[in-house]
Design an enzyme around this catalytic site. Structure first.
Site, PDB file in Angstrom:
ATOM      1  N   ASP A  66       6.876  -4.216  -5.719  1.00 13.58           N
ATOM      2  CA  ASP A  66       6.122  -2.999  -5.464  1.00 13.58           C
ATOM      3  C   ASP A  66       7.126  -1.968  -4.944  1.00 13.58           C
ATOM      4  O   ASP A  66       8.269  -2.309  -4.617  1.00 13.58           O
ATOM      5  CB  ASP A  66       5.018  -3.273  -4.444  1.00 13.58           C
ATOM      6  N   ASP A  68       6.290   1.859  -3.183  1.00 14.32           N
ATOM      7  CA  ASP A  68       5.927   2.592  -1.969  1.00 14.32           C
ATOM      8  C   ASP A  68       5.497   1.618  -0.878  1.00 14.32           C
ATOM      9  O   ASP A  68       4.587   0.812  -1.061  1.00 14.32           O
ATOM     10  CB  ASP A  68       4.782   3.565  -2.267  1.00 14.32           C
ATOM     11  N   ASN A 102       1.174   1.314  -8.473  1.00 17.02           N
ATOM     12  CA  ASN A 102      -0.150   1.812  -8.837  1.00 17.02           C
ATOM     13  C   ASN A 102      -0.166   3.332  -8.952  1.00 17.02           C
ATOM     14  O   ASN A 102      -1.180   3.916  -9.335  1.00 17.02           O
ATOM     15  CB  ASN A 102      -1.193   1.378  -7.802  1.00 17.02           C
ATOM     16  N   ASN A 103       0.922   3.951  -8.608  1.00 12.96           N
ATOM     17  CA  ASN A 103       1.008   5.408  -8.672  1.00 12.96           C
ATOM     18  C   ASN A 103       1.192   5.845 -10.126  1.00 12.96           C
ATOM     19  O   ASN A 103       2.158   5.441 -10.779  1.00 12.96           O
ATOM     20  CB  ASN A 103       2.181   5.892  -7.815  1.00 12.96           C
ATOM     21  N   LYS A 265      -3.074  -2.652 -10.214  1.00 15.01           N
ATOM     22  CA  LYS A 265      -3.418  -3.638  -9.203  1.00 15.01           C
ATOM     23  C   LYS A 265      -4.790  -3.314  -8.593  1.00 15.01           C
ATOM     24  O   LYS A 265      -5.101  -2.136  -8.423  1.00 15.01           O
ATOM     25  CB  LYS A 265      -2.345  -3.635  -8.109  1.00 15.01           C
TER      26      LYS A 265
END
Length: 272
Positions: A66, A68, A102-103, A265
């Site tokens: 991941d 961030d 997820n961004n 996610k």
């Protein structure tokens, strides 16, 4: 704050449960590796130090990170993150690390540039998976007949869809202001729109919600409904919760009475 590194695995010679592991790097950079328990065990074995690193590097080809809050906070790398990545890529190859987020506001290429600026050289767009690219892949693989989509989202999502060969339609070109019942009633269904895709949109508005809901109710053809993620909120630097994609998605799902297919996610689609 610990650094969690989730790893993918090659086709195992032993049961899959024993080949998935999590590496935790403490602030002192002393790693521990907890292997998933096998059906016959009641507690997970703990490997420490060199044994932990050797276990991971010997048993896995690719590692998912991941970004961030895991590799960096804001614009600052988390202590130990760059060193861990450098070791991994030196031992297992420059493309052994896959960067997942997820961004969907940035494209994979833009994330690769950002990773480079953070001190991680040689990252390409193929080393990055965003919720936007995952949604584009989900759409094209599950609905191959769909060539045009109405999109609520930012350029990171719309560009990934275009790169996947999808013609993108948005409501961004509509004049701002009050969107009335008469405006809604004047909308016309487009028989070529086969999907509605929603991501985080910092310009989200009532008229975008109306357009998306309208297209999902098309009487002309079935329309797929996809979203990047259901994340409810993110904590802003001020410490307060900033609305995420989840509230926007809830508004649209509530309006049309349908659940979206989620690409990011916690859906496994983002890494399959």
């Amino acid at each position: 704050r610990p650094l969690k590194m989730r790893s993918s695995f090659v086709p195992p010679a032993t049961p899959p449960q024993s080949r998935t592991s999590t590496l935790r790097i403490s602030p002192s950079r002393s790693p521990t590796c907890t292997a998933a328990p096998t059906p016959s065990s009641t507690s997970a074995p703990i490997l420490t130090g060199r044994a932990a690193v050797q276990h991971l590097l010997s048993n896995h080809d690719h590692f998912l990170f991941d970004q961030d809050g895991v590799l960096w906070h804001g614009n600052e790398p988390i202590p130990g993150a760059l060193e861990t990545l450098a070791l991994l890529r030196r031992v297992r190859g420059p493309h052994s690390a896959i960067f997942v987020t997820n961004n969907a506001t940035l494209t994979r290429a833009e994330y690769a540039t950002r990773l480079e600026s953070m001190g991680i050289p040689g990252v390409t767009a193929d080393d990055v998976v965003t919720a936007g690219s995952a949604l584009a892949l989900l759409l094209t693989s599950r609905y191959p007949s769909v060539k045009k989509a109405f999109v609520v989202g930012e350029p990171g999502l719309t560009e990934e869809l275009r790169l996947a060969g999808i013609d993108v339609v948005t409501a961004d070109d509509h004049a701002p202001g009050r969107f009335t019942v008469d405006d809604f009633s004047a909308l016309q269904h487009d028989p070529s729109i086969g999907a509605v895709a929603l991501g985080w949109d910092r310009a989200f508005s009532f008229h975008k919600l109306c357009h998306a809901a309208f297209h999902l109710q098309s009487p002309l053809r079935p329309v797929a409904f996809l979203a990047t993620n259901p994340d409810p909120a993110d904590r802003a630097p001020s410490g307060f919760l900033l609305p995420g994609t989840g509230p926007l998605l809830a508004a649209l799902e509530t309006t049309v009475g349908r659940r979206a297919e989620v690409a990011g996610k916690p859906s496994p689609e983002i890494v399959l």
